[in-house]
Design an enzyme around this catalytic site. Structure first.
Site, PDB file in Angstrom:
ATOM      1  CG  ASP A  31      -2.182   0.762   1.078  1.00  0.00           C
ATOM      2  OD1 ASP A  31      -2.114   1.989   0.860  1.00  0.00           O
ATOM      3  OD2 ASP A  31      -3.258   0.144   1.153  1.00  0.00           O
ATOM      4  CB  THR A  35      -7.657   6.328   0.206  1.00  0.00           C
ATOM      5  OG1 THR A  35      -7.541   5.014  -0.348  1.00  0.00           O
ATOM      6  CG2 THR A  35      -7.713   7.361  -0.905  1.00  0.00           C
ATOM      7  CG  ASP A  56       2.322   4.456  -6.799  1.00  0.00           C
ATOM      8  OD1 ASP A  56       1.485   3.677  -7.291  1.00  0.00           O
ATOM      9  OD2 ASP A  56       2.411   5.650  -7.131  1.00  0.00           O
ATOM     10  CB  VAL A  57       0.464  -1.291  -6.930  1.00  0.00           C
ATOM     11  CG1 VAL A  57       0.697  -1.875  -5.546  1.00  0.00           C
ATOM     12  CG2 VAL A  57      -0.923  -0.661  -7.032  1.00  0.00           C
ATOM     13  N   GLY A 102       1.084  -8.439 -14.312  1.00  0.00           N
ATOM     14  CA  GLY A 102       2.431  -8.837 -14.739  1.00  0.00           C
ATOM     15  C   GLY A 102       3.118  -9.662 -13.670  1.00  0.00           C
ATOM     16  CB  ALA A 114     -11.020  -5.271  -5.697  1.00  0.00           C
ATOM     17  CE1 TYR A 145     -13.252   2.871  -7.566  1.00  0.00           C
ATOM     18  CE2 TYR A 145     -15.604   2.796  -7.990  1.00  0.00           C
ATOM     19  CZ  TYR A 145     -14.491   2.311  -7.345  1.00  0.00           C
ATOM     20  OH  TYR A 145     -14.620   1.252  -6.467  1.00  0.00           O
ATOM     21  CB  THR A 175     -18.628  -3.644   1.204  1.00  0.00           C
ATOM     22  OG1 THR A 175     -19.080  -4.498   0.141  1.00  0.00           O
ATOM     23  CG2 THR A 175     -18.234  -4.507   2.393  1.00  0.00           C
TER      24      THR A 175
HETATM   25  P1  NAD Z   1      -9.883   2.098   0.670  1.00  0.00           P
HETATM   26  O1  NAD Z   1      -9.691   3.479   0.119  1.00  0.00           O
HETATM   27  O2  NAD Z   1     -10.146   1.962   2.128  1.00  0.00           O
HETATM   28  O3  NAD Z   1      -8.644   1.173   0.320  1.00  0.00           O
HETATM   29  C1  NAD Z   1      -7.926   1.284  -0.876  1.00  0.00           C
HETATM   30  C2  NAD Z   1      -6.449   1.126  -0.539  1.00  0.00           C
HETATM   31  O4  NAD Z   1      -5.685   1.187  -1.756  1.00  0.00           O
HETATM   32  C3  NAD Z   1      -5.926   2.246   0.382  1.00  0.00           C
HETATM   33  O5  NAD Z   1      -5.258   1.706   1.483  1.00  0.00           O
HETATM   34  C4  NAD Z   1      -4.998   3.044  -0.537  1.00  0.00           C
HETATM   35  O6  NAD Z   1      -3.962   3.682   0.182  1.00  0.00           O
HETATM   36  C5  NAD Z   1      -4.511   1.964  -1.487  1.00  0.00           C
HETATM   37  N1  NAD Z   1      -3.998   2.493  -2.759  1.00  0.00           N
HETATM   38  C6  NAD Z   1      -4.634   3.320  -3.617  1.00  0.00           C
HETATM   39  N2  NAD Z   1      -3.829   3.590  -4.679  1.00  0.00           N
HETATM   40  C7  NAD Z   1      -2.660   2.904  -4.469  1.00  0.00           C
HETATM   41  C8  NAD Z   1      -1.452   2.782  -5.198  1.00  0.00           C
HETATM   42  N3  NAD Z   1      -1.249   3.404  -6.368  1.00  0.00           N
HETATM   43  N4  NAD Z   1      -0.478   1.971  -4.690  1.00  0.00           N
HETATM   44  C9  NAD Z   1      -0.649   1.316  -3.522  1.00  0.00           C
HETATM   45  N5  NAD Z   1      -1.781   1.407  -2.784  1.00  0.00           N
HETATM   46  C10 NAD Z   1      -2.781   2.198  -3.260  1.00  0.00           C
HETATM   47  O7  NAD Z   1     -11.080   1.441  -0.180  1.00  0.00           O
HETATM   48  P2  NAD Z   1     -11.832   0.046   0.043  1.00  0.00           P
HETATM   49  O8  NAD Z   1     -13.252   0.333   0.307  1.00  0.00           O
HETATM   50  O9  NAD Z   1     -11.073  -0.824   0.947  1.00  0.00           O
HETATM   51  O10 NAD Z   1     -11.762  -0.551  -1.437  1.00  0.00           O
HETATM   52  C11 NAD Z   1     -10.801  -1.531  -1.794  1.00  0.00           C
HETATM   53  C12 NAD Z   1     -11.041  -2.011  -3.207  1.00  0.00           C
HETATM   54  O11 NAD Z   1     -12.363  -2.552  -3.328  1.00  0.00           O
HETATM   55  C13 NAD Z   1     -10.935  -0.907  -4.257  1.00  0.00           C
HETATM   56  O12 NAD Z   1     -10.283  -1.416  -5.396  1.00  0.00           O
HETATM   57  C14 NAD Z   1     -12.364  -0.573  -4.571  1.00  0.00           C
HETATM   58  O13 NAD Z   1     -12.532  -0.084  -5.877  1.00  0.00           O
HETATM   59  C15 NAD Z   1     -13.063  -1.922  -4.377  1.00  0.00           C
HETATM   60  N6  NAD Z   1     -14.478  -1.745  -4.025  1.00  0.00           N
HETATM   61  C16 NAD Z   1     -14.855  -1.382  -2.773  1.00  0.00           C
HETATM   62  C17 NAD Z   1     -16.205  -1.211  -2.492  1.00  0.00           C
HETATM   63  C18 NAD Z   1     -16.698  -0.850  -1.111  1.00  0.00           C
HETATM   64  O14 NAD Z   1     -17.908  -0.695  -0.927  1.00  0.00           O
HETATM   65  N7  NAD Z   1     -15.876  -0.743  -0.108  1.00  0.00           N
HETATM   66  C19 NAD Z   1     -17.164  -1.385  -3.499  1.00  0.00           C
HETATM   67  C20 NAD Z   1     -16.726  -1.711  -4.780  1.00  0.00           C
HETATM   68  C21 NAD Z   1     -15.377  -1.915  -5.025  1.00  0.00           C
END
Ligand code: NAD
Ligand code: UDP
Length: 317
Positions: A31, A35, A56-57, A102, A114, A145, A175
Site C-alpha cells: 500500500d 487513502t 505505489d503499485v 504482470g 476488486a 473510477y 460494503t
Molecule cells: P480504501 O480506500 O479503504 O482502500 C484502498 C487502498 O488502496 C488504500 O489503502 C490506498 O492507500 C490503497 N492504494 C490506492 N492507490 C494505491 C497505489 N497506487 N499503490 C498502492 N496502494 C494504493 O477502499 P476500500 O473500500 O477498501 O476498497 C478496496 C477495493 O475494493 C478498491 O479497489 C475498490 O474499488 C473496491 N471496491 C470497494 C467497495 C466498497 O464498498 N468498499 C465497493 C466496490 C469496489
C-alpha cells in the site's frame, strides 16, 4: 500458500489480510497509504506470516520468493476520494492493474481483481446481473473510477484469454463496516459519525436513490470463495437487500439513539439512482450469500465508530 494483497492498509484490504492469515496463508500486504490507514494493520506488526511493503503499485512491482495469489484491491473507492484523486484513480486502475497482472504472470499466480458495481454506472437494468453492460458516462466526474475499473476488467480478461492466466473478477457492491475512515465521505461512515457527533445527517438529493449494503465479513467470505473456487467470469458480490438513502439515515438515527436532524444537500453528478446486485451466479457457483442483517452490521459498525469518535474527542480536548 502465499498471497499478495494490494491496497492492504485500506478498509477491505486489511480485512482480507486478516482472513487469509486466519486461513493459514502467508500474506504480503502492499500500500502507499493514499487513502489507507496504517493503523488498520498495526495489530499485525509482530505476526510471523505477515509482511508489509510501502509501495505505489502503479510502479514496477518486485517481490522476492514465490507468490501463489495476487489480489488487487488498491484504488481509492469513496466517491469523495476518487473525485479528489482523479489521475491516481485512473493510474491505479490501469497501470496498477497492469503491474499486478504482470507479477501474477511472472509468478504463475492466480489473480483476483476488486472491481465494482460502478461498472454498471447509473443502471437501466434492475437488479444488475453480470450480463448487463452498464450505463456509464465516460467523461463525467465519476468516469475516472468507472472507466478505470472497466479497463481493469478488460485487461484482466485479456491476460486470461491471451496468457491463460488464472483470473477472477469480483464486482463488489457497497460494503461497510469497521475500519472505514470516519471522513471518507461514504454514506454509512458519514451518517454514523454525524449521528454520534450530534451533527445533521447529510442526505444528498431527496434521498430516494437506493443502495444495497453488504457487511464486510460477508463480503470477505465471498472474495475468499471466489478466489479459491470461482471462475474467470465476473461475479457480483453484495447484499441484495435494497433501501433508500433516506431510510438508511432513519435507521442509523434509531440505532444510535441520536437526536440529529436530516438535511438535504445537492445530489452529486451522475449519482446512480438505483443499485442492487443480482447474486444468482455467486449463489450457484460459490454457494455464497450474505448472512449479516443490516441491523447487526450497523450495530457492529456503530460500536467501532463510537470508539473512534471518543478517541478523537479526547485527543482534541
Ligand atoms: P480504501 O480506500 O479503504 O482502500 C484502498 C487502498 O488502496 C488504500 O489503502 C490506498 O492507500 C490503497 N492504494 C490506492 N492507490 C494505491 C497505489 N497506487 N499503490 C498502492 N496502494 C494504493 O477502499 P476500500 O473500500 O477498501 O476498497 C478496496 C477495493 O475494493 C478498491 O479497489 C475498490 O474499488 C473496491 N471496491 C470497494 C467497495 C466498497 O464498498 N468498499 C465497493 C466496490 C469496489
Ligand atoms: N450519500 C448521501 N449522503 C452522504 C454521502 C452519500 O446521501 O453524506 C448518498 C450518495 O449520494 C449515494 C449514496 O449515498 O446516492 C451512496 O454513496 P456512497 O458515497 O457511499 O457510495 P456510492 O454508492 O455512490 O459509490
Amino acid at each position: 500458500m502465499r498471497v499478495l494483497v494490494t491496497g492492504a492498509a485500506g478498509f477491505l484490504g486489511s480485512h482480507l489480510v486478516d482472513r487469509f492469515l486466519a486461513l493459514g496463508y502467508d500474506v504480503l500486504g502492499m500500500d502507499n497509504h493514499v487513502t489507507g490507514n496504517p493503523n488498520n494493520l498495526a495489530h499485525l506488526s509482530a505476526h510471523g506470516r505477515f509482511r508489509f511493503a510501502n509501495q505505489d503499485v502503479t510502479r514496477y512491482i518486485e517481490v522476492e520468493g514465490p507468490v501463489d495469489g495476487v489480489l488487487h484491491f488498491a484504488s481509492p473507492a469513496s466517491p469523495v476520494d476518487y473525485l479528489e484523486l482523479p489521475i491516481q484513480t485512473l493510474k491505479v486502475g490501469a497501470l496498477g492493474t497492469h503491474k499486478a497482472l504482470g507479477l501474477a504472470m511472472a509468478k504463475h499466480a492466480r489473480f483476483l481483481l476488486a472491481s465494482t458495481s460502478e461498472v454498471y454506472g447509473d443502471p437501466l437494468v434492475h437488479p444488475q446481473p453480470e450480463s448487463y453492460w452498464g450505463n456509464v458516462n465516460p467523461v463525467g466526474p465519476r468516469g475516472v473510477y468507472d472507466e478505470a475499473k472497466r479497463f481493469a476488467e478488460a485487461l484482466t480478461m485479456a491476460y486470461q484469454r491471451y496468457h491463460r492466466l488464472d483470473t477472477r473478477i469480483a464486482r463488489i457492491f457497497n460494503t461497510y463496516g469497521p475500519r472505514m475512515r470516519p471522513r471518507d465521505g461514504r454514506v454509512v461512515s458519514n451518517f454514523i459519525v454525524q449521528s454520534l457527533r450530534g451533527e445533521p445527517l447529510t442526505v444528498y438529493g431527496d434521498g430516494s436513490q437506493t443502495r444495497s449494503f453488504c457487511y464486510v465479513d460477508d463480503l470477505i467470505d465471498g472474495i475468499v470463495r471466489l478466489f479459491e473456487r470461482g471462475s474467470a467470469d465476473p461475479t457480483n458480490l453484495g447484499n441484495p437487500h435494497e433501501f433508500t438513502v433516506r431510510q438508511l439515515a432513519e435507521r442509523v438515527l434509531e440505532l444510535t439513539g441520536s437526536k440529529s436532524k436530516i438535511v438535504e444537500r445537492p445530489l452529486p453528478v451522475d449519482d446512480p439512482q438505483v443499485r442492487q446486485p443480482d447474486i444468482r451466479r455467486a449463489r450457484e457457483t460459490l454457494g455464497w450469500e450474505p448472512s449479516v442483517t443490516l441491523e447487526e452490521g450497523l450495530g457492529r459498525t456503530i460500536e467501532y465508530f463510537r470508539q473512534v469518535v471518543t478517541q478523537e474527542a479526547a485527543a482534541t480536548s
